[in-house]
Design an enzyme around this catalytic site. Structure first.
Site, PDB file in Angstrom:
ATOM      1  N   GLY A   1       4.243  -1.143  -1.383  1.00 45.47           N
ATOM      2  CA  GLY A   1       4.200   0.244  -1.788  1.00 45.47           C
ATOM      3  C   GLY A   1       3.364   0.391  -3.039  1.00 45.47           C
ATOM      4  O   GLY A   1       3.288   1.466  -3.633  1.00 45.47           O
TER       5      GLY A   1
ATOM      6  N   CYS B   1     -17.834  12.755  19.364  1.00 47.70           N
ATOM      7  CA  CYS B   1     -17.751  14.067  19.987  1.00 47.70           C
ATOM      8  C   CYS B   1     -16.360  14.649  19.839  1.00 47.70           C
ATOM      9  O   CYS B   1     -15.591  14.782  20.791  1.00 47.70           O
ATOM     10  CB  CYS B   1     -18.177  13.986  21.431  1.00 47.70           C
ATOM     11  SG  CYS B   1     -19.940  13.686  21.527  1.00 47.70           S
TER      12      CYS B   1
ATOM     13  N   TYR C   1      -6.682  -1.172   5.987  1.00 53.27           N
ATOM     14  CA  TYR C   1      -6.449  -0.226   7.073  1.00 53.27           C
ATOM     15  C   TYR C   1      -7.708   0.516   7.478  1.00 53.27           C
ATOM     16  O   TYR C   1      -7.654   1.686   7.842  1.00 53.27           O
ATOM     17  CB  TYR C   1      -5.322   0.755   6.706  1.00 53.27           C
ATOM     18  CG  TYR C   1      -4.077   0.045   6.238  1.00 53.27           C
ATOM     19  CD1 TYR C   1      -3.306  -0.680   7.137  1.00 53.27           C
ATOM     20  CD2 TYR C   1      -3.713   0.032   4.889  1.00 53.27           C
ATOM     21  CE1 TYR C   1      -2.186  -1.376   6.703  1.00 53.27           C
ATOM     22  CE2 TYR C   1      -2.594  -0.662   4.459  1.00 53.27           C
ATOM     23  CZ  TYR C   1      -1.838  -1.363   5.372  1.00 53.27           C
ATOM     24  OH  TYR C   1      -0.747  -2.051   4.951  1.00 53.27           O
TER      25      TYR C   1
HETATM   26  C1  PLP Z   1       2.529  -2.451   6.002  1.00 46.34           C
HETATM   27  C2  PLP Z   1       3.572  -3.252   5.386  1.00 46.34           C
HETATM   28  C3  PLP Z   1       3.376  -3.792   4.109  1.00 46.34           C
HETATM   29  C4  PLP Z   1       2.151  -3.535   3.266  1.00 46.34           C
HETATM   30  O1  PLP Z   1       2.074  -2.229   2.795  1.00 46.34           O
HETATM   31  P1  PLP Z   1       0.900  -1.821   1.769  1.00 46.34           P
HETATM   32  O2  PLP Z   1       1.134  -0.404   1.464  1.00 46.34           O
HETATM   33  O3  PLP Z   1      -0.398  -2.056   2.472  1.00 46.34           O
HETATM   34  O4  PLP Z   1       0.985  -2.707   0.594  1.00 46.34           O
HETATM   35  C5  PLP Z   1       4.392  -4.585   3.611  1.00 46.34           C
HETATM   36  N1  PLP Z   1       5.506  -4.840   4.313  1.00 46.34           N
HETATM   37  C6  PLP Z   1       5.720  -4.332   5.545  1.00 46.34           C
HETATM   38  C7  PLP Z   1       6.975  -4.664   6.265  1.00 46.34           C
HETATM   39  C8  PLP Z   1       4.764  -3.525   6.121  1.00 46.34           C
HETATM   40  O5  PLP Z   1       4.986  -3.014   7.332  1.00 46.34           O
END
Ligand code: PLP
Length: 411
Positions: free
Chosen positions: A228, A338, A366
């Site tokens: 996060g 398109c 991503y």
């Molecule tokens: C996607 C994900 C992450 C990584 O999240 P970021 O925001 O890219 O740091 C970590 N743990 C789990 C379980 C995830 O699904």
């Protein structure tokens, strides 16, 4: 703050235009130095505890990137059995891979057990099945949902009450019952609340709840706080203050360990934080189109290569690499698909001409992993800049690739 590059857009000391010249556009370019710098920011911030960083590889899955993080000492966070297999192929030890599935078949979990990786379970009925089959012979981690509302787009916020992720902390009593009845060995507790933690205190509130749950289990080896961590995408964006988080959390964690009676490992699984800023996406301007409403800059790419602006309303800073010092003008930057695929509306960019190369910042996480072949376009190539050398890590596709999995039937 987003540091804006000017004058000569370089990646790892190599002029970006040279890289684009050599490998053509559209092109993803990643800088290992930036990945390493981000990795070290976390290790430094948490140096007071026994830390383990598992790279969340869904952000950028190229095997060379996986190996680079392995070389830094990272483990791997995976969300599909294929990512587990990629991790093993990249050379990670099974014990350094944590598998955090959501809504997968039980067969896939059995497969992960057979491969020997760590497993994170986020559903009580799956845990019950797991316990019935393995008892205390295979340890698990449990993913809790503390219902902390982290910020960001609703698609990437996973801790709220309507979320499909995790075992609710309100089910704690049921969890405890299952663990006891089936003699399940819980080696870790986990949370991952969402993709944008804007303030440290919200995160710490979640951590507090997790510590509380952790006391229910006696065999813990680690506590995994997910990710996060937010990085800036636009000038003025608030980012997670990793240094503040580190100093406050280290203290909390060490206090918990003292209470618990044993030193545990503190784990995180960042994706975006580690790779977002390392990447730039380069494309070329195919044409300019003046309408009654705006000036479109039409580029040789679209939502098939970089979907975040259309899918998450994500902002990616765009620079004109070919003309870094011209006057700024206002453009709508659009793709060639398109369908309406707008990268940016009313964006100020230094004057754009046909053939100019544009660079999209924060294109490490991503972006390529969400690219597809819509409109039967080839996916972009990927280049890794490491120690002053730019190397191709994914070749550009060709027409054969597009039909490689298609089966022609007899009529
Ligand atoms: C996607 C994900 C992450 C990584 O999240 P970021 O925001 O890219 O740091 C970590 N743990 C789990 C379980 C995830 O699904």
């Amino acid at each position: 703050m987003l540091e804006l590059r000017n004058k000569h857009f370089e990646i790892g000391g190599i002029p970006a235009l040279d890289i684009c010249q050599e490998f053509d556009t559209p092109l993803y370019v990643y800088d290992t130095a930036k990945m390493e710098a981000q990795y070290k920011r976390i290790t430094k911030a948490f140096k007071g505890s026994k830390l383990k960083i598992n790279y969340a590889c869904k952000a950028l899955t190229n095997i060379n990137v996986l190996r680079f993080f392995k070389s830094l000492g990272a483990g791997l966070d995976t969300v599909s059995i294929q990512e587990v297999q990629l991790g093993l192929k990249a050379g990670f030890e099974a014990g350094d891979i944590i598998y955090t599935p959501n809504g997968v078949s039980f067969d896939e979990i059995v497969k992960a057990v057979d491969l020997g990786v760590r497993i994170n379970i986020d559903n009580l009925s799956i845990l019950e099945r797991f316990g019935a089959r393995y008892g205390n012979s295979y340890p698990v981690c449990v993913r809790m949902n503390p219902h902390i509302m982290a910020g960001g787009n609703s698609k990437i916020s996973v801790g709220h009450i309507d979320s499909k992720f995790g075992i609710s902390i309100h089910q704690r009593r049921h969890l405890e019952r299952l663990v006891k009845s089936l003699d399940i060995k819980v080696e870790g507790v986990h949370m991952h609340t969402g993709s944008d933690i804007l303030d440290v205190d919200t995160f710490l509130k979640g951590a507090e709840l997790l510590f509380d749950v952790a006391h229910d289990f006696k065999d813990l080896q680690y506590i995994d706080f997910g990710s996060g961590f937010k990085v800036p995408y636009k000038p003025g964006d608030i980012a997670t203050d990793i240094e503040e988080l580190g100093s406050k959390m280290t203290k909390m964690f060490n206090d918990f360990c003292a209470e618990y009676g044993r030193e545990l490992e503190i784990e995180f699984e960042p994706g975006k934080f580690l790779v977002s800023e390392s990447g730039t996406f380069f494309c070329k301007v195919n044409g300019l189109k003046q309408t009654t409403a705006t000036v479109f800059a039409q580029v040789d790419t679209g939502m098939n290569h970089l979907i975040r602006p259309m899918f998450y309303d994500a902002y990616h800073h765009i620079e004109n690499v070919s003309n870094p010092e011209g006057h700024k003008r206002v453009y709508s930057v659009v793709g060639y698909i398109c369908e309406t695929d707008t990268f940016a509306n009313d964006r100020q960019i230094t004057e754009v001409k046909e053939g100019d190369v544009l660079g999209f910042r924060n294109a490490g996480a991503y972006c390529f992993t969400m690219a597809n072949n819509y409109n039967s376009r080839f996916k972009p190539a990927e280049v890794l800049v490491h120690k002053g050398k730019a190397q191709l890590i994914t070749r550009r596709q060709n027409l054969e690739d597009l039909t490689a999995n298609q089966v022609e039937i007899d009529w």
